[in-house]
Design a protein around this motif. Structure first.
Motif, PDB file in Angstrom:
ATOM      1  N   THR A  11       0.445  -1.658   0.338  1.00 36.25           N
ATOM      2  CA  THR A  11       0.373   0.246   0.065  1.00 36.25           C
ATOM      3  C   THR A  11       0.589   1.354  -0.052  1.00 36.25           C
ATOM      4  O   THR A  11       2.219   1.066  -0.151  1.00 36.25           O
ATOM      5  CB  THR A  11      -0.598  -0.187   1.302  1.00 36.25           C
ATOM      6  N   LEU A  12       0.246   2.496  -0.183  1.00 31.83           N
ATOM      7  CA  LEU A  12       1.006   3.617  -0.052  1.00 31.83           C
ATOM      8  C   LEU A  12       1.310   3.495   1.059  1.00 31.83           C
ATOM      9  O   LEU A  12       2.302   4.657   1.262  1.00 31.83           O
ATOM     10  CB  LEU A  12      -0.377   5.472  -0.662  1.00 31.83           C
ATOM     11  N   ARG A  13      -0.267   3.340   1.903  1.00 34.16           N
ATOM     12  CA  ARG A  13       0.969   2.967   3.308  1.00 34.16           C
ATOM     13  C   ARG A  13       2.183   3.128   4.031  1.00 34.16           C
ATOM     14  O   ARG A  13       3.426   3.588   4.898  1.00 34.16           O
ATOM     15  CB  ARG A  13      -0.541   3.673   4.437  1.00 34.16           C
ATOM     16  N   ASP A  14       1.927   1.788   3.594  1.00 35.92           N
ATOM     17  CA  ASP A  14       3.381   1.146   3.754  1.00 35.92           C
ATOM     18  C   ASP A  14       4.728   1.877   3.113  1.00 35.92           C
ATOM     19  O   ASP A  14       6.059   1.965   3.660  1.00 35.92           O
ATOM     20  CB  ASP A  14       3.542  -0.572   2.581  1.00 35.92           C
ATOM     21  N   ILE A  15       4.457   2.326   2.109  1.00 33.46           N
ATOM     22  CA  ILE A  15       6.388   2.894   1.586  1.00 33.46           C
ATOM     23  C   ILE A  15       6.104   4.544   2.471  1.00 33.46           C
ATOM     24  O   ILE A  15       7.225   4.279   3.077  1.00 33.46           O
ATOM     25  CB  ILE A  15       4.942   3.902   0.065  1.00 33.46           C
ATOM     26  N   GLY A  16       5.381   5.008   2.560  1.00 36.56           N
ATOM     27  CA  GLY A  16       5.097   6.259   4.009  1.00 36.56           C
ATOM     28  C   GLY A  16       6.501   6.037   5.393  1.00 36.56           C
ATOM     29  O   GLY A  16       7.007   6.179   5.862  1.00 36.56           O
TER      30      GLY A  16
END
Length: 282
Positions: A157-162
């Motif tokens: 997910t995008l949250r994993d990147i952040g």
């Protein structure tokens, strides 16, 4: 930007996020390579006494010599082929006639257009010998970029990147800028998704802000471009309407790559052909 205006009805998408086809990858590879070659070219020119205006002109000439266009010239009235952000400038620094000083650190950001495709990337540079803390900030920022990229795969997910970026940067005692983010790109310069560089944080009033948990799918193209400060993450926009600086005047660093989600992971479109990934480049 109204994202719906950038998407045609016959193109696959996840929400507002465009899903690109296999044949689109080659256009992005070509654009990404030229943008990276521009940054490679600059390595021998960044030194004390050189002006950022001169560096900008070198990029402008190289882009034109390769039959490409600079995406930033004319973008919302901007007039330069690069953004060059020195020391406590976080992003969108405007090239000018002031000479570089020994110990300056800077981010140089280039976006080119070839056959309609955008290659967007940035790197840090040293003019002379920076202080130890500045070197550590720059090294940590590059590591944070790569940590974020390493999470990219279908089902992530995008949250994993952040989360990966925030964990690494804050673990080293630095802060993650929250006011700017990565973005989708391709034939459009900026589109969905927004790629923030944190998982979550609390604002000064106690409100909690979380990154989107949007699932990554093969064919998504976007940038990851963390901005990391030596002090607090707060931003001040100068009167020119472009230059963003750290409010406490602490040093800031940034690296950026354009990437794709592939069937089994990711592809970086803007890798240095000469393996010049982080300074020092000599």
């Amino acid at each position: 930007m109204n994202m719906s205006e950038t998407l045609s009805e016959d193109e696959p998408r996840v929400g507002a996020i465009r899903i690109h086809k296999a044949e689109d990858f080659e256009g992005m590879r070509k654009a990404g390579r030229l943008a990276a070659e521009c940054l490679d070219m600059l390595t021998e020119h960044v030194e004390p006494g050189v002006t950022t205006e001169h560096l900008d002109n070198l990029v402008r000439e190289m882009v034109l010599d390769n039959g490409a266009l600079s995406a930033t010239i004319g973008y919302r009235g901007y007039r330069h082929a690069t953004c060059i952000s020195l020391n406590h400038v976080i992003c969108h620094g405007i090239p000018g006639p002031k000479p570089l000083k020994n110990g300056d650190i800077m981010n140089i950001d280039v976006t080119v257009i070839i056959d309609g495709w955008h290659g967007d990337t940035s790197r840090m540079y040293f003019a002379g010998e920076p202080k130890v803390k500045a070197r550590r900030l720059v090294g940590t920022t590059y590591q944070a970029l790569m940590a974020g990229i390493e999470t990219v795969k279908p089902g992530s997910t995008l949250r994993d990147i952040g989360r990966a970026i925030q964990t690494l940067a804050e673990g080293e005692g630095f802060s993650v800028v929250r006011d700017f983010c990565g973005h989708g790109l391709g034939r459009v310069f900026h589109e969905a998704p927004n790629v923030v560089h944190y998982a979550e944080y609390k604002d000064r009033w106690g409100g909690v802000h979380r990154a989107a948990d949007t699932e990554l799918k093969p064919g998504m193209f976007f940038t990851i471009e963390p901005m990391i400060n030596d002090g607090k993450p707060d931003v001040k926009l100068l009167k020119d309407g472009w230059t963003a600086v750290s409010r406490d005047k602490s040093l800031s660093a940034q690296f950026e790559h354009s990437i794709a989600v592939t069937d089994d992971g990711y592809e970086i479109f803007t890798l240095s052909p000469k393996d010049m990934h982080q300074p020092p480049y000599n």
